[in-house]
Design an enzyme around this catalytic site. Structure first.
Site, mmCIF file in Angstrom:
data_model
loop_
_atom_site.group_PDB
_atom_site.id
_atom_site.type_symbol
_atom_site.label_atom_id
_atom_site.label_comp_id
_atom_site.label_asym_id
_atom_site.label_seq_id
_atom_site.Cartn_x
_atom_site.Cartn_y
_atom_site.Cartn_z
ATOM 1 N N LYS A 16 0.826 -1.211 0.000
ATOM 2 C CA LYS A 16 0.000 0.000 0.000
ATOM 3 C C LYS A 16 0.865 1.266 0.000
ATOM 4 O O LYS A 16 0.347 2.373 -0.003
ATOM 5 C CB LYS A 16 -0.914 0.005 1.229
ATOM 6 C CG LYS A 16 -1.874 -1.178 1.241
ATOM 7 C CD LYS A 16 -3.014 -0.946 2.205
ATOM 8 C CE LYS A 16 -3.902 -2.173 2.315
ATOM 9 N NZ LYS A 16 -4.459 -2.609 1.027
ATOM 10 N N LYS A 66 15.041 -6.458 4.380
ATOM 11 C CA LYS A 66 15.437 -5.437 5.372
ATOM 12 C C LYS A 66 16.835 -5.683 5.963
ATOM 13 O O LYS A 66 17.523 -4.730 6.319
ATOM 14 C CB LYS A 66 14.404 -5.358 6.497
ATOM 15 C CG LYS A 66 13.071 -4.774 6.037
ATOM 16 C CD LYS A 66 12.114 -4.603 7.199
ATOM 17 C CE LYS A 66 10.750 -4.172 6.690
ATOM 18 N NZ LYS A 66 9.823 -3.862 7.789
ATOM 19 N N ASP A 102 10.056 1.842 11.398
ATOM 20 C CA ASP A 102 8.964 0.976 11.878
ATOM 21 C C ASP A 102 8.622 1.249 13.342
ATOM 22 O O ASP A 102 7.456 1.343 13.713
ATOM 23 C CB ASP A 102 9.357 -0.504 11.725
ATOM 24 C CG ASP A 102 9.299 -0.965 10.277
ATOM 25 O OD1 ASP A 102 8.485 -0.418 9.504
ATOM 26 O OD2 ASP A 102 10.065 -1.872 9.914
ATOM 27 N N GLY A 129 11.452 -12.000 16.312
ATOM 28 C CA GLY A 129 12.065 -11.913 14.985
ATOM 29 C C GLY A 129 12.396 -10.457 14.652
ATOM 30 O O GLY A 129 12.487 -9.600 15.540
ATOM 31 N N MET A 215 0.489 -5.998 14.790
ATOM 32 C CA MET A 215 1.232 -5.265 13.774
ATOM 33 C C MET A 215 0.821 -5.680 12.360
ATOM 34 O O MET A 215 1.105 -4.979 11.394
ATOM 35 C CB MET A 215 2.746 -5.444 13.988
ATOM 36 C CG MET A 215 3.219 -4.588 15.169
ATOM 37 S SD MET A 215 4.886 -4.896 15.802
ATOM 38 C CE MET A 215 5.877 -4.769 14.371
ATOM 39 N N GLY A 239 -2.508 -3.177 12.318
ATOM 40 C CA GLY A 239 -1.278 -2.485 11.936
ATOM 41 C C GLY A 239 -1.417 -1.411 10.866
ATOM 42 O O GLY A 239 -0.412 -0.884 10.391
#
Ligand code: ATR
Length: 273
Positions: A16, A66, A102, A129, A215, A239
């Protein structure tokens, strides 16, 4: 000339971010174009290089790149260094600045949009994680009364506890180690919701006025949010707010302007229904 930005991921078609940044650009009268780039799983670095050579000004990085983005950056913000993950690049001459927005996005959604202070609260973070790692420092900076990290594989929660020891105190273990304790804010940073699954939570972890925060987001409430509602948690959030807020933080890094996120969050929620 119109400045170019992009999100790079695999998969990325569902992202998005192009819609969100287009809305920010319209709202703030910024001349920019933001697109989605699908990089092959072994082609992240060349996708970034091509975009940079074409004059791209910045990128967002999503799953599964990431960690590679963290390695590729030649300068890092503190929050990206601590998270060991990068979701935003800003390109300037030879510099690839890596940032991680984030955690800031999560904190802003909880404290500003949901009006829920983290200061002095008991917080349970589910999962150990990358998603968890990215939000631990910003959570600690809010000075909660307690930050607990619970994970299906307890060893990974204990590792995070050690890694963040210089930044603040964390209590860590498996989910059932927290049986009998209650939390004001319970954040699901596991990938369980992706598979319509739920970690094995002890029964009474939700305090009377608790906020349950997932999230993840999807068209219907996640298993975790359904469970929290059944257990009487009065405040539930997915989220979407975090997604828009992390985008706003990237936009600010690139353009020096903070867009109004509420209108865009409302737009995304409406388009989902
Ligand atoms: P991410 O970078 O998105 O956080 P990750 O590093 O693969 O992804 O971590 C996924 C997290 O979700 C982990 O904490 C994982 O628990 P384990 O470390 O025990 O694997 C958690 N997770 C995924 N599926 C889960 C499930 N069905 N129940 C509980 N935890 C789950």
């Amino acid at each position: 000339m119109t400045d170019r930005y992009a999100v790079v991921g695999n998969p990325v078609a569902h992202s998005k971010s192009p819609l969100i940044h287009a809305a920010f650009a319209r709202q703030t009268h910024q001349d920019l174009y933001y697109e989605a780039i699908l990089a092959p799983l072994d082609g992240f670095i060349s996708a970034v290089e091509i975009f940079r050579q074409q004059g791209g000004k910045g990128m967002n990085i999503t799953v599964p790149f990431k960690l590679q983005a963290h390695q590729l950056a030649n300068e890092l913000t503190e929050r990206a260094r601590v998270a060991q993950a990068v979701n935003t690049f800003k390109f300037e001459n030879e510099t690839i600045l890596g940032d991680n927005t984030d955690g800031a996005g999560l904190i802003r959604d909880i404290t500003a949009n949901l009006n829920f202070p983290v200061y002095g609260k008991r917080v349970l973070l589910m999962g150990a994680g990358g998603a968890s790692r990215g939000v631990i420092l910003p959570l600690l900076q809010q000075q909660p009364a307690l930050l607990a990290v619970a994970n299906r594989t307890p060893r990974k929660a204990l590792d995070l506890q050690q890694q963040f020891a210089t930044h603040g105190q964390i209590s860590a273990g498996g989910y059932l180690d927290f049986a009998g304790e209650q939390f004001d804010i319970i954040i699901n940073a596991t990938a369980a919701s992706l598979n319509d699954d739920l970690p094995e939570l002890p029964g009474d972890i939700f305090a009377a006025k608790a906020l349950a925060y997932d999230m993840m987001y999807s068209t219907k409430p996640t298993r975790f949010l359904q469970y929290a509602a059944q257990r009487g948690a009065p405040h539930l959030a997915d989220g979407i707010g975090m997604l828009v807020e992390q985008a706003a933080e990237s936009f600010y890094l690139w353009r020096g302007i903070r867009p109004d996120t509420r209108a865009v969050i409302a737009q995304l929620r409406n388009s989902r229904n």
